[in-house]
Scaffold this active site. Structure first.
Site, PDB file in Angstrom:
ATOM      1  N   SER A   1      30.540   2.034 -28.956  1.00 11.95           N
ATOM      2  CA  SER A   1      29.333   2.781 -28.605  1.00 11.95           C
ATOM      3  C   SER A   1      28.192   2.370 -29.517  1.00 11.95           C
ATOM      4  O   SER A   1      28.396   1.717 -30.534  1.00 11.95           O
ATOM      5  CB  SER A   1      29.562   4.285 -28.770  1.00 11.95           C
ATOM      6  OG  SER A   1      30.656   4.722 -28.012  1.00 11.95           O
TER       7      SER A   1
ATOM      8  N   SER B   1      32.760   4.936 -32.359  1.00 14.18           N
ATOM      9  CA  SER B   1      32.737   3.783 -33.247  1.00 14.18           C
ATOM     10  C   SER B   1      31.710   2.771 -32.786  1.00 14.18           C
ATOM     11  O   SER B   1      31.339   2.712 -31.625  1.00 14.18           O
ATOM     12  CB  SER B   1      34.109   3.132 -33.258  1.00 14.18           C
ATOM     13  OG  SER B   1      34.392   2.638 -31.952  1.00 14.18           O
ATOM     14  N   LYS B   2      31.284   1.995 -33.740  1.00 13.19           N
ATOM     15  CA  LYS B   2      30.314   0.933 -33.521  1.00 13.19           C
ATOM     16  C   LYS B   2      30.808  -0.063 -32.470  1.00 13.19           C
ATOM     17  O   LYS B   2      30.030  -0.610 -31.703  1.00 13.19           O
ATOM     18  CB  LYS B   2      30.145   0.219 -34.868  1.00 13.19           C
ATOM     19  CG  LYS B   2      28.870  -0.547 -35.062  1.00 13.19           C
ATOM     20  CD  LYS B   2      28.791  -0.926 -36.529  1.00 13.19           C
ATOM     21  CE  LYS B   2      27.897  -2.127 -36.763  1.00 13.19           C
ATOM     22  NZ  LYS B   2      27.912  -2.537 -38.172  1.00 13.19           N
ATOM     23  N   ARG B   3      32.109  -0.285 -32.473  1.00 15.64           N
ATOM     24  CA  ARG B   3      32.716  -1.229 -31.541  1.00 15.64           C
ATOM     25  C   ARG B   3      32.472  -0.840 -30.085  1.00 15.64           C
ATOM     26  O   ARG B   3      32.205  -1.658 -29.238  1.00 15.64           O
ATOM     27  CB  ARG B   3      34.244  -1.296 -31.761  1.00 15.64           C
ATOM     28  CG  ARG B   3      34.679  -2.245 -32.846  1.00 15.64           C
ATOM     29  CD  ARG B   3      34.476  -3.696 -32.460  1.00 15.64           C
ATOM     30  NE  ARG B   3      35.164  -4.050 -31.208  1.00 15.64           N
ATOM     31  CZ  ARG B   3      35.413  -5.291 -30.846  1.00 15.64           C
ATOM     32  NH1 ARG B   3      35.091  -6.282 -31.628  1.00 15.64           N
ATOM     33  NH2 ARG B   3      36.005  -5.547 -29.693  1.00 15.64           N
TER      34      ARG B   3
END
Length: 502
Positions: free
Chosen positions: A263, A259-261
RNA sequence: GCCCCCAUCGUCUAGAGGCCUAGGACACGACCCUUUCAAGGUUGAGAUCAGGGGUUCGAAUCCCCUUGGGGGCACCA
């Protein structure tokens, strides 16, 4: 096997995600390996979150990766390709409407007037009662009169697709084998059209995959549990059910879905950081798949040749940036000099824009440096660090770094002064690495110094750093005058520092 | 909570019953090369194949259970 038709269907609600890129790649490899057709379809029905900027990013990065589609929408000047268009869902709205009407007419779907608030309340009640959240079927058997009453109230209905209550859906997944899921686990009747009459994902995907004659649906494992819904929809629509293949997920270091959160997930970011598509594609292909041999550095063509969906792994794979960097280095070393120069240019421009260098090298200068630079680049972006000292007016060498451990400031200054003389005597005309090295080695021998001590002192004096490309090549690249000037400046600094204070 | 999927070195993986005292790669250590840093070479450490039961002459490989992890259950995709 009938002609293979596969697709990648991203939705432009964010930049091209690593996971989407990997799914695109596997579909592409599968299509090319089997002489099939690879289709690009834009799933843009989430109007609230879709943007043209994201759409452009997805297209740009797929192009960058070298993934080319045989059929796809009009994008940035490119004409539509293929005869199954349009390939943009917002342009297919009438088709979904028509399909929904058909299901409605056949009573395979019905209009549901429950409001989002009512549904939310019900969901909360179910949660509190530890029941499986599911639609309770309140509107499943409304009479015409009841519907008219809701209409009169001004309520706008959604369309729900009837999920049979007790059937087991079985399919043979191309990577997972036989999968069975009971329809009771599907959450009840499925909304396929919003109250604003736009279609929802599960519906569009089935309608379009059927209409575009998709033969193999290759996608992430996160869709595995949704597959029965799609199968039911294919059946209801009277369409051929494609084969499914669910790829293992790419994971964050904590082994959750990447996830963007947690990685860096945007392909564009990796590109900006100096990864090259050869390496990126190679790395992505090896996340969840391998050739079964010890080959690891593989070009796109080699990947196509060896790819086999049936040997894809089932378990999720953690993204490992270090391994990506290693592969990137492998691929950078394989680039032809002119090619590498071209790819380096934008990164040097970035250095210039950021004020970290004062001017750009010519292609010729850069080309001369390549032999000593190419094997030292883990990424293209590392170029600034590697040769930046050549592209600035002056470097401020830290005296503490110039002075070798075995020497003191005064000794170092004296040694550099002698070296400076030796270097100056080489002269501008015979300014080549193998002309500079021998006399300096003779000097070292005459004085009984350690070559490493003198060379490190010169290195720091001339570059400002302790880790550089080979010293003599570096001095050649710097040029006669600048080398001497930097030596002079370092000597001055050292002498000023070691002189007794007045 | 319910359903589904998964399980080999820290990480990516090889392994489709005997070739496995488990192989390769990344990362890590040592050494060689060497003016630094890389690259390259050699080498080392690192997995009782999640645990427990079966099946079998024989199991990392097949079956079951347990445990652990993940994913899915929206008028998101």
């Amino acid at each position: 096997m009938t002609d293979v038709r596969v697709r990648i269907a991203p939705s432009p609600t964010g930049q091209l995600h690593l996971g989407t890129a990997r799914t695109a790649l596997f579909n592409y490899l599968f299509a090319r390996h089997n002489g099939g057709t690879f289709i690009f379809r834009l799933e843009d029905t989430d109007q609230a979150r879709s943007t043209v900027a994201f759409e452009q990013d997805i297209i740009d990065e797929l192009h960058w990766l070298g993934i080319k589609w045989d059929e796809g929408p009009v994008v940035g000047g490119e004409a539509e390709r293929g005869t199954f268009g349009p390939y943009r869902q917002m342009q297919r709205l009438p088709r979904y409407r028509e399909a929904a009407d058909r299901l409605l007419a056949e009573d395979k779907a019905y209009q549901c007037y429950c409001t989002p608030e009512e549904l939310e309340t019900e969901r909360k009640r179910q949660e509190a009662a530890h029941e499986t959240p599911r639609y309770n079927g309140r509107c499943a058997n409304l009479t015409a009169a009841q519907r008219a009453a809701f209409d009169a109230e001004g309520r706008k209905p959604v369309v729900r697709f009837r999920i049979p209550p007790d059937r087991t859906i079985v399919f043979d997944d191309l990577v997972r084998g036989r999968v069975e899921i009971d329809t009771s686990a599907l959450g009840g009747d499925l909304v396929i059209m919003r109250s604003d009459e736009t279609p929802l994902y599960h519906f569009t995907v089935a309608v379009d995959d059927a209409a575009m004659a998709i033969t193999h649906v290759i996608r992430g494992e996160d869709h595995l549990s949704n597959t029965p819904k799609h199968i039911l929809l294919f059946e209801a629509l009277g369409s051929t059910i494609p084969q499914f293949g669910h790829l293992p997920l790419i994971l964050n270091p904590d082994r959750t879905k990447m996830s963007k959160r947690k990685s860096q997930t945007a392909v564009a970011d990796y590109r900006a950081q100096g990864f090259i598509p050869e390496a990126f594609v190679n790395y992505l292909a090896l996340l969840g798949w391998s050739t079964g041999t010890e080959e690891e550095v593989l070009s796109l063509a080699e990947l196509i040749e060896r790819f086999d969906l049936s040997t894809v792994n089932k378990a999720g794979a953690t993204f490992d940036r270090e391994r990506l960097e290693w592969l990137n280095g492998q691929w950078i070393r394989r680039l032809a000099p002119d090619d590498l120069i071209d790819r380096l240019c934008p990164f040097l421009q970035t250095e210039l824009d950021a004020g970290r260098i004062d001017w750009l090298p010519s292609d010729q200068e850069l080309g001369a440096l390549l032999p000593v630079v190419q094997e030292r680049l883990p990424t293209l972006a590392a170029i600034g660090d590697l040769i930046g000292f050549l592209l600035v007016e002056d470097v401020a060498a830290d005296p503490a770094l110039i002075v070798p451990k075995r020497w003191d400031g005064a000794t170092t200054a004296a040694a550099l002064r002698e070296a400076r003389g030796t270097i100056a005597r080489v002269g501008r005309v015979s300014w080549e690495a193998d002309e500079i090295e021998p006399p300096l080695r003779r000097l070292v021998e005459d004085r009984g110094w350690k070559a490493g001590d003198l060379f490190m002192a010169i290195r720091v004096a001339v570059t400002g750093r302790t880790a550089t490309p080979p010293l003599f090549d570096t001095m050649v690249a710097l040029g006669y005058e600048r080398t001497l000037a930097r030596l002079d400046r370092a000597i001055e600094t050292l002498e000023a520092q070691s002189a007794p204070s007045p």
